[in-house]
Scaffold this motif. Structure first.
Motif, mmCIF file in Angstrom:
data_model
loop_
_atom_site.group_PDB
_atom_site.id
_atom_site.type_symbol
_atom_site.label_atom_id
_atom_site.label_comp_id
_atom_site.label_asym_id
_atom_site.label_seq_id
_atom_site.Cartn_x
_atom_site.Cartn_y
_atom_site.Cartn_z
ATOM 1 N N PHE A 7 0.841 -1.195 0.000
ATOM 2 C CA PHE A 7 0.000 0.000 0.000
ATOM 3 C C PHE A 7 0.877 1.246 0.000
ATOM 4 N N THR A 8 0.231 2.367 -0.337
ATOM 5 C CA THR A 8 0.896 3.662 -0.290
ATOM 6 C C THR A 8 0.074 4.548 0.627
ATOM 7 N N GLY A 9 0.725 5.132 1.634
ATOM 8 C CA GLY A 9 -0.061 5.910 2.588
ATOM 9 C C GLY A 9 0.744 7.016 3.236
ATOM 10 N N VAL A 10 0.008 7.823 4.003
ATOM 11 C CA VAL A 10 0.618 8.950 4.717
ATOM 12 C C VAL A 10 1.311 8.429 5.968
ATOM 13 N N ALA A 11 2.493 8.979 6.242
ATOM 14 C CA ALA A 11 3.230 8.587 7.445
ATOM 15 C C ALA A 11 3.265 9.745 8.427
ATOM 16 N N ALA A 12 2.890 9.472 9.673
ATOM 17 C CA ALA A 12 2.903 10.511 10.710
ATOM 18 C C ALA A 12 4.229 10.461 11.460
ATOM 19 N N PRO A 13 4.906 11.624 11.608
ATOM 20 C CA PRO A 13 6.149 11.630 12.385
ATOM 21 C C PRO A 13 5.860 11.732 13.881
ATOM 22 N N ALA A 64 -3.161 17.101 7.661
ATOM 23 C CA ALA A 64 -2.363 16.256 6.763
ATOM 24 C C ALA A 64 -2.262 14.817 7.241
ATOM 25 N N TYR A 65 -2.436 14.611 8.555
ATOM 26 C CA TYR A 65 -2.107 13.288 9.124
ATOM 27 C C TYR A 65 -3.311 12.529 9.665
ATOM 28 N N ARG A 66 -4.493 13.039 9.445
ATOM 29 C CA ARG A 66 -5.677 12.416 10.063
ATOM 30 C C ARG A 66 -5.938 11.014 9.529
ATOM 31 N N LYS A 67 -5.450 10.753 8.345
ATOM 32 C CA LYS A 67 -5.667 9.422 7.763
ATOM 33 C C LYS A 67 -4.349 8.661 7.618
ATOM 34 N N SER A 68 -3.462 8.895 8.553
ATOM 35 C CA SER A 68 -2.153 8.234 8.481
ATOM 36 C C SER A 68 -2.313 6.719 8.532
ATOM 37 N N GLU A 69 -1.461 6.043 7.773
ATOM 38 C CA GLU A 69 -1.440 4.577 7.824
ATOM 39 C C GLU A 69 -0.091 4.049 8.309
ATOM 40 N N ILE A 70 0.860 5.002 8.465
ATOM 41 C CA ILE A 70 2.216 4.645 8.891
ATOM 42 C C ILE A 70 2.601 5.605 10.017
ATOM 43 N N TRP A 88 -4.423 -3.083 18.851
ATOM 44 C CA TRP A 88 -5.836 -3.050 18.410
ATOM 45 C C TRP A 88 -6.247 -1.606 18.107
ATOM 46 N N ALA A 89 -5.864 -0.680 18.999
ATOM 47 C CA ALA A 89 -6.243 0.725 18.819
ATOM 48 C C ALA A 89 -5.583 1.308 17.573
ATOM 49 N N LEU A 90 -4.304 1.012 17.394
ATOM 50 C CA LEU A 90 -3.598 1.544 16.220
ATOM 51 C C LEU A 90 -4.193 0.980 14.935
ATOM 52 N N ALA A 91 -4.421 -0.333 14.920
ATOM 53 C CA ALA A 91 -4.966 -0.973 13.713
ATOM 54 C C ALA A 91 -6.355 -0.427 13.413
ATOM 55 N N ASP A 92 -7.145 -0.238 14.451
ATOM 56 C CA ASP A 92 -8.505 0.268 14.260
ATOM 57 C C ASP A 92 -8.479 1.716 13.762
ATOM 58 N N PHE A 93 -7.454 2.457 14.154
ATOM 59 C CA PHE A 93 -7.297 3.829 13.647
ATOM 60 C C PHE A 93 -6.957 3.806 12.164
ATOM 61 N N GLY A 94 -6.311 2.729 11.739
ATOM 62 C CA GLY A 94 -5.930 2.609 10.330
ATOM 63 C C GLY A 94 -4.431 2.459 10.112
ATOM 64 N N ILE A 95 -3.670 2.354 11.219
ATOM 65 C CA ILE A 95 -2.219 2.200 11.096
ATOM 66 C C ILE A 95 -1.888 0.775 10.648
ATOM 67 N N LYS A 96 -1.044 0.678 9.644
ATOM 68 C CA LYS A 96 -0.627 -0.649 9.158
ATOM 69 C C LYS A 96 0.841 -0.938 9.415
ATOM 70 N N VAL A 97 1.631 0.142 9.510
ATOM 71 C CA VAL A 97 3.078 -0.027 9.652
ATOM 72 C C VAL A 97 3.607 0.980 10.666
ATOM 73 N N VAL A 98 4.497 0.524 11.556
ATOM 74 C CA VAL A 98 5.217 1.443 12.440
ATOM 75 C C VAL A 98 6.706 1.246 12.189
ATOM 76 N N LEU A 99 7.410 2.368 12.027
ATOM 77 C CA LEU A 99 8.845 2.336 11.758
ATOM 78 C C LEU A 99 9.584 2.943 12.942
ATOM 79 N N SER A 100 10.594 2.252 13.436
ATOM 80 C CA SER A 100 11.384 2.794 14.539
ATOM 81 C C SER A 100 12.751 2.122 14.574
ATOM 82 N N THR A 101 13.644 2.695 15.397
ATOM 83 C CA THR A 101 14.946 2.041 15.585
ATOM 84 C C THR A 101 14.807 0.829 16.490
ATOM 85 N N SER A 102 13.780 0.836 17.364
ATOM 86 C CA SER A 102 13.566 -0.316 18.249
ATOM 87 C C SER A 102 12.141 -0.328 18.784
#
Lengths: 201, 469
Positions: A7-13, A64-70, A88-102
């Motif tokens: 997928f292609t989506g908006v990423a929230a910092p 810009a970030y209300r529909k973030s998926e990342i 569960w909360a993140l997935a229900d919000f629509g988040i599919k991917v989280v990126l971090s160093t750890s």
């Protein structure tokens, strides 16, 4: 479980370090006996004031970030409690991917059980993705699990690692319990041996 | 000759029921502890799939997070409706699926991580899981114990196994002796201050060294309890005579010939000489002082004699986090920690709700009064701890000093029940997390040992317990 598709989506910092599961879903929302419907409470205390009004500065409240998926997050995302209510909360919000160093260990595992992909990357790459995410709605990232690639809005391609078994389960939407029950013979023979060697258990 | 193994390697190897080519294992689970908050969706999942609990005799359920701790809690009105629904759901699920169960009315009810060891469910060399991150507590027995999410709770209920990959081995060694006034809580906070909350991520920690050998089981449980706060999957202490003496005679511990057989195996549960650790951290026991947390992460640890730090003392992402924490906590850089005034003292939790913790509090407050206007509550970890404290005369000391003496539960550690901080209220707590909002919306938490919490209750500010002696 739903299959994880490219997928292609908006990423929230969210550069804050140590974002804990109490922040992701405060305990007052743990008193549910369901898995669904927690997205409206994700990051509740950072996202809403006590009257329930949105706090405009919080990233997911910005237009810009209300529909973030990342989410691109600071170190040690998801530390603290084992509550699966956090993914569960993140997935229900629509988040599919989280990126971090750890990531915290339990949170990391919990994500996969809910069709979400947490990705660990080195600091320089997280810095680059954080900058990209800060560009807002126009900076959409593409996540391709099959190829193990993230493509930034500028077309930079970042490769990532993922456990092969977890990848297989996500791509095929597989249910862990069903897979394990296929090995019930192994479990049974383990139990028979253990009954001899450690009968007090 | 086989390669030398760590304690973790030995327990792991004894529990692998299946290993796939890529190293993914099915780890067999000996004890599954269940509470009301993280289990309803798991039982519902079983029901929907028409599955049973695979090993109900290895599954132990107890409500703890939501239950009120006031003496009138038999009255259902003391619980909010949603809390009551969760407790009722556990009651129904425990009975329907036939697992061991301690309802709220049972004297053995308490915090799941206190109930397990106390009743002899937790034994050396076992695998123990629970839908709760503080399951690490049980590692004090040399059992591999860690928290799991609700999907994994359902997986264990259905199969008695977990899908796992092995973690790396980490050794945390604390050498020498502790100075007077320094407790297991100070030791584990000092370790987390050193390693950071992410320092243990990807590892199982074994706590080694003279300090842990000299420590009681209660103290070891306090240390292992907070292994998760250092990011580790689990914490372990190798079982020894202290462990065996604690376990012997408990209700569900083995008896007779089985005790002897168990003991023979337990005595093999130690790390072999020359076994490999991927990471080693060493502290000197003599260097550890009574500590407090100043911020909103358990790694924000300083000796009680120190001052509130400045965000510029830190590096990277921690600068912003420290700025946010100092503001949230309402502190000023440079302020002496002993000048921080406290409104509430909370003594209890799976970290410090055992009998030894209560004895430490009684030692400090005996014959004294808590500061006027202080809200101070002591919440024993279980009904059995409460009964023992009453028998030993501790409860009378607490009442005399002005503490509230409560019934057992998780209480203000995570404030899912009515015990909560109000906005801006500042608490010295013996629990395990000082996260934003943890003890109540905008509440402020300083993590301390039971003795330090008792000292703060007397003076009304964070206090060096060594100065009260």
């Amino acid at each position: 479980m739903k299959k994880f598709e490219t997928f292609t989506g908006v990423a929230a910092p969210m550069p804050l370090v140590n974002i804990d599961t109490d922040m992701i879903i405060p305990k007052i929302f743990l008193k549910t006996i369901k898995r669904s419907g927690l997205g409206v409470h994700a990051f509740d205390e950072m996202r809403f004031d006590r009257q329930g009004n949105e706090i405009p500065d919080f990233v997911l409240n910005k237009p810009a970030y209300r529909k973030s998926e990342i989410i691109v997050a600071g170190d040690n995302f998801g530390c603290g409690s084992s509550r699966e209510h956090a993914p569960w909360a993140l997935a229900d919000f629509g988040i599919k991917v989280v990126l971090s160093t750890s990531f915290a260990d339990i949170f990391f595992n919990n994500c996969f059980k809910n069709g979400m992909l947490p990705i660990v990357l080195p600091q320089e790459q997280i810095d680059l993705l954080m900058q990209d995410a800060e560009k807002g709605e126009n900076a959409r990232m593409t996540v391709d699990l099959e190829a193990q690639e993230i493509t930034t809005s500028d077309g930079d391609v970042i490769k990532f690692n993922v456990d092969s078994f977890k990848k297989h389960c996500l791509l095929n939407g597989l249910d862990d319990i069903g897979l394990t029950l296929e090995k019930s013979g192994a479990i049974k023979s383990f139990e028979e041996n253990a009954a001899q060697s450690r009968p007090w258990v | 000759m086989t390669a030398p193994k760590t304690l973790y390697d030995k327990i792991w190897d004894a529990h692998v029921a299946h290993e796939a080519e890529d190293g993914t294992c099915l780890l067999y689970i000996d004890r599954h502890l269940v509470h009301e908050v993280t289990s309803p969706q798991a039982f519902e999942g079983l029901r929907m799939a028409g599955r049973k609990v695979h090993a109900p005799d290895k599954t132990i359920a107890v409500p703890d997070h939501n239950v009120p701790t006031t003496l009138d809690r038999a009255n259902p009105e003391t619980m909010t409706q949603d809390s009551r629904i969760q407790v009722d759901a556990l009651d129904k699920n425990a009975r329907e699926f036939g697992v061991h169960y301690y309802p709220v009315s049972d004297i053995r009810q308490g915090i799941v991580h206190i109930v397990g060891p106390e009743n002899g469910w937790t034994l050396p060399g076992m695998t123990v899981v629970c839908g709760d991150s503080h399951t690490a507590t049980h590692g004090a027995f040399g059992s591999l114990a860690h928290g799991i999410g609700t999907s994994e709770v359902e997986h264990v209920l259905a199969t008695q196994t977990l899908i796992q990959k092995k973690s790396k081995n980490m050794k945390v060694e604390v050498t020498g002796k502790l100075a007077p006034g320094v407790t297991p809580k100070d030791v584990v906070l000092a370790i987390i201050g050193e390693t950071g909350t992410g320092g243990g991520t990807g590892y199982v920690i074994e706590y080694c060294g003279q300090v842990f050998r000299d420590m009681s089981m209660e103290g070891r449980m306090t240390v292992c309890n907070m292994a998760i706060e250092g990011g580790a999957r689990a914490g372990l202490v190798a079982p020894d005579e202290t462990t065996f003496n604690y376990v012997k005679g408990r209700t569900h511990a083995p008896k007779g010939a089985q005790w002897e057989a168990a003991l023979n195996w337990w005595k093999t549960l130690y790390t072999d000489d020359d076994a490999y650790f991927d990471k080693v951290v060493t502290l000197k026991g003599e260097d550890i002082q009574p500590v407090v947390t100043w911020g909103t992460s358990p790694e924000d640890v300083l000796p009680i004699t120190a001052v509130v730090p400045h965000p510029d003392d830190f590096e990277g992402g921690k600068i912003e986090a420290a700025k946010r924490a100092i503001e949230y906590m309402g502190l000023t850089p440079g302020q002496k920690l002993t000048d921080i005034e406290i409104d509430t003292v909370f003594i209890g939790s799976c970290t410090n709700g055992r009998i030894e913790d209560l004895r430490a509090v009684a030692d400090v407050v005996k014959g004294k009064k808590i500061k006027d206007g202080m809200r101070a509550m002591i919440v024993p970890g279980s009904g059995l701890v409460r009964a023992q404290a009453e028998e030993e005369g501790l409860a009378a000391i607490f009442a005399e000093a002005g503490f509230e003496w409560r019934l057992a539960g998780c209480s203000m550690c995570l404030a899912m029940n009515p015990d909560q901080l109000s906005e801006g209220e500042r608490c010295a707590a013996t629990s395990n997390r000082n996260f934003e909002g943890r003890q109540g919306y905008k509440g402020r938490t300083h993590l301390v040992s039971p003795a330090m919490a008792a000292a703060a209750a007397l003076t009304g500010r964070l206090t060096d317990v060594r100065e009260l002696a």
